[in-house]
Design a protein around this motif. Structure first.
Motif, short mmCIF file in Angstrom:
data_model
loop_
_atom_site.label_atom_id
_atom_site.label_comp_id
_atom_site.label_asym_id
_atom_site.label_seq_id
_atom_site.Cartn_x
_atom_site.Cartn_y
_atom_site.Cartn_z
N ARG A 317 0.83 -1.18 0.10
CA ARG A 317 -0.13 -0.17 0.14
C ARG A 317 0.80 1.19 -0.10
NH1 ARG A 317 -3.65 -3.01 3.89
NH2 ARG A 317 -5.43 -3.33 2.86
N LYS A 318 2.03 1.05 0.74
CA LYS A 318 2.96 2.35 0.76
C LYS A 318 3.60 2.68 -0.83
CE LYS A 318 4.15 2.17 5.61
NZ LYS A 318 5.65 1.64 6.67
N VAL A 319 4.16 1.51 -1.43
CA VAL A 319 4.37 1.77 -2.78
C VAL A 319 3.32 2.13 -3.70
CG1 VAL A 319 5.27 0.53 -4.87
CG2 VAL A 319 5.84 -0.09 -2.58
N ILE A 320 2.11 1.70 -3.62
CA ILE A 320 0.98 2.31 -4.43
C ILE A 320 0.60 3.74 -4.18
CG2 ILE A 320 -1.44 1.84 -5.24
CD1 ILE A 320 -0.95 -1.08 -5.11
N GLN A 321 0.66 3.87 -2.98
CA GLN A 321 0.27 5.26 -2.25
C GLN A 321 1.25 6.58 -3.01
OE1 GLN A 321 -2.24 6.42 -0.09
NE2 GLN A 321 -1.72 8.40 -0.09
N GLN A 322 2.25 6.19 -3.30
CA GLN A 322 3.19 7.18 -3.81
C GLN A 322 3.01 7.25 -5.30
OE1 GLN A 322 7.14 5.70 -2.91
NE2 GLN A 322 7.07 6.17 -0.84
N LEU A 323 2.31 6.41 -5.74
CA LEU A 323 2.02 6.47 -7.22
C LEU A 323 0.47 6.95 -7.50
CD1 LEU A 323 3.24 2.97 -8.85
CD2 LEU A 323 4.34 5.39 -8.94
N SER A 324 -0.26 6.49 -6.90
CA SER A 324 -1.83 6.98 -6.77
C SER A 324 -2.69 6.64 -5.85
CB SER A 324 -2.38 6.24 -8.25
OG SER A 324 -3.78 6.77 -8.32
N PRO A 325 -3.11 7.50 -4.85
CA PRO A 325 -3.54 7.09 -3.70
C PRO A 325 -4.94 6.59 -3.96
CG PRO A 325 -2.89 9.42 -3.42
CD PRO A 325 -2.43 9.16 -4.88
N ASP A 326 -5.49 6.71 -5.11
CA ASP A 326 -6.73 6.03 -5.48
C ASP A 326 -6.68 4.60 -5.70
OD1 ASP A 326 -8.54 8.52 -5.07
OD2 ASP A 326 -7.67 9.32 -6.82
N ALA A 327 -5.41 4.02 -5.97
CA ALA A 327 -5.42 2.76 -6.24
C ALA A 327 -5.16 1.75 -5.17
CB ALA A 327 -4.18 3.00 -7.44
N VAL A 328 -4.66 2.37 -3.99
CA VAL A 328 -4.57 1.55 -2.92
C VAL A 328 -5.46 0.52 -2.63
CG1 VAL A 328 -4.11 1.48 -0.29
CG2 VAL A 328 -3.23 3.49 -1.74
N PRO A 329 -5.11 -0.71 -2.65
CA PRO A 329 -6.14 -1.91 -2.47
C PRO A 329 -6.88 -1.81 -1.20
CG PRO A 329 -4.00 -2.64 -2.97
CD PRO A 329 -3.62 -1.29 -2.56
#
Length: 446
Positions: A317-329
């Motif tokens: 989630r931390k990795v994805i948060q940096q790319l796009s907060p709306d994509a966090v599972p």
């Protein structure tokens, strides 16, 4: 910059080389003064691919229906207005053709001088044709892709003799974010196609198109960031009822032929760890979501711990948060909140539509080859077996040979025998297939 407008010495050297080609196809790069190194090396590669200099035309790799479908999905479709404005429109009055091909050398668009277009059809310089070095030998589109840089090929420097009346300049098109090769832009014609300024013109056009693609991605990412993301609607049974706002942007996951997936979200790309690659592959394949216990059973070969899984999910989630907060599972169940398009899904979708040649081009190898996760093993076997079955059932000799070149098909006798049955009796490609079969039979006897 080398001037190819006055190529007499080089043309004489190339024609002398073709005389040797005609007498000895296995020695395609004779040591003749004046033959450019890049031409000699390209001829050597062409011979290694068993390209035939006496073939009359390039092979057609995509029929019209497949081509239309493929072009709509290809990233270069977005930059065609720039290519049209800077190259295609001027070419109508200048006696030139402009071609745009994909990353493996297949032409997707060909436009320009109408008279020249009709002439070019004789050598199959048309949309859907394969102009890679493996198919036609040395040509500007295929050789530019092989070298990864802009080049000019004049007259007899082409490997295929029917192309000798033509000259061309081509420049690869690189993704402005990842640097990956997306395709090639080519100008074809007579002497003016290799004028000193032509290479600079094509390079400047490609740079402008790359910048435009980058701007469009940034604008779309900013627009999506301003808008609330509409999650998938679901009915009472939890079935998918619609796409998200995020699906307007090509959120993708590349799993094929790589041990660490590439995740692209909102115009940014990151390489994932092996475990995070597995998790996202499984979630993208189960859009309805998975409980912690279900995901554990698909992720860990033995007894998986939900505590270990939760720790991995926190890191992911931390990795994805940096790319796009709306994509966090999300959790309970673990589920992706927006559409993520894996390349495995693209392959399976093409196979369902009967477009096995497009599926074969998308397919870069097995799904996360080193993964031992049970769910990944199932996905890997499903994608690979369905593709192999489709190629065996409906594939041409070229498709069978392309599949045979995959690492997983190194020892596939059935594929090679099927290709041998379809190859013409005088095809120069038969020798390599027979050699492979003899190798496999010898290994079985040992």
């Amino acid at each position: 910059m080398t001037n190819l407008l006055h190529p007499e010495p080089r043309q004489r050297a190339a024609l002398a080389g073709h005389e040797r080609l005609g007498s000895d196809p296995d020695a395609p790069a004779p040591e003749i003064p004046g033959l450019r190194n890049l031409i000699r090396e390209s001829w050597q590669r062409s011979a290694g691919f068993k390209a035939n200099p006496d073939n009359a035309a390039a092979p057609l790799a995509l029929d019209w229906d497949e081509l239309e479908d493929y072009r709509r999905q290809h990233p270069l479709a977005a930059i065609m207005p720039v290519i049209n404005k800077l190259l295609v429109q001027p070419s109508h009055d200048s006696g030139l053709l402009v071609a745009v091909g994909d990353e493996v050398g297949r032409l997707l668009w060909v436009d320009g001088d109408p008279t020249l277009q009709r002439r070019a059809e004789g050598m199959m310089f048309v949309p859907g044709a394969d102009w890679s070095e493996a198919s036609v030998g040395t040509s500007a589109p295929g050789t530019a892709l092989a070298l990864g840089r802009g080049i000019q090929i004049a007259g007899a420097e082409h490997y295929q003799r029917t192309v000798h009346p033509w000259s061309c300049t081509a420049v690869p098109f690189h993704d402005p974010d990842s640097g990956a090769v997306l395709g090639v832009v080519d100008i074809t014609g007579t002497a003016t196609a290799v004028a000193p300024h032509t290479l600079s013109l094509v390079e400047a056009t490609v740079a402008a198109a790359q910048a435009q693609l980058r701007v469009e991605r940034l604008q779309l990412a900013a627009e999506l960031a301003r808008k609330p993301v509409r999650r998938r609607s679901t009915d009472a049974a939890g079935r998918n009822g619609g796409a998200t706002e995020g699906s307007l942007y090509r959120n993708s996951l590349q799993l094929l032929g790589r041990d660490q997936a590439l995740l692209s979200l909102g115009g940014r790309t990151v390489s994932l760890s092996a475990r995070h690659s597995e998790i996202l592959a499984l979630l993208s394949a189960h859009q309805e979501g998975l409980s912690a216990e279900e995901l554990c059973s698909l992720l860990y070969p033995g007894e998986g711990s939900t505590i270990t899984l939760r720790a991995e999910m926190v890191r992911l989630r931390k990795v994805i948060q940096q790319l796009s907060p709306d994509a966090v599972p999300g959790s309970r169940p673990y589920r992706l909140p927006l559409d993520l398009v894996p390349d495995t899904g693209q392959v399976l979708s093409c196979l369902q539509r009967g477009a096995h040649r497009i599926a074969l081009e998308i397919y870069r190898g097995e799904v996360l080859p080193r993964s031992e996760a049970p769910g990944i093993l199932d996905l890997r076997n499903r994608v690979s077996s369905l593709l192999r079955e489709a190629v065996l059932t409906d594939g041409s000799a070229e498709s069978l040979l392309k599949y045979a070149a995959l690492p997983e098909a190194r020892d596939d006798v059935v594929i090679r025998r099927a290709a041998l049955r379809l190859l013409p009796p005088r095809s120069p490609k038969r020798a390599a297939v027979v050699a492979d079969l003899e190798r496999l039979e010898a290994e079985l006897r040992a």
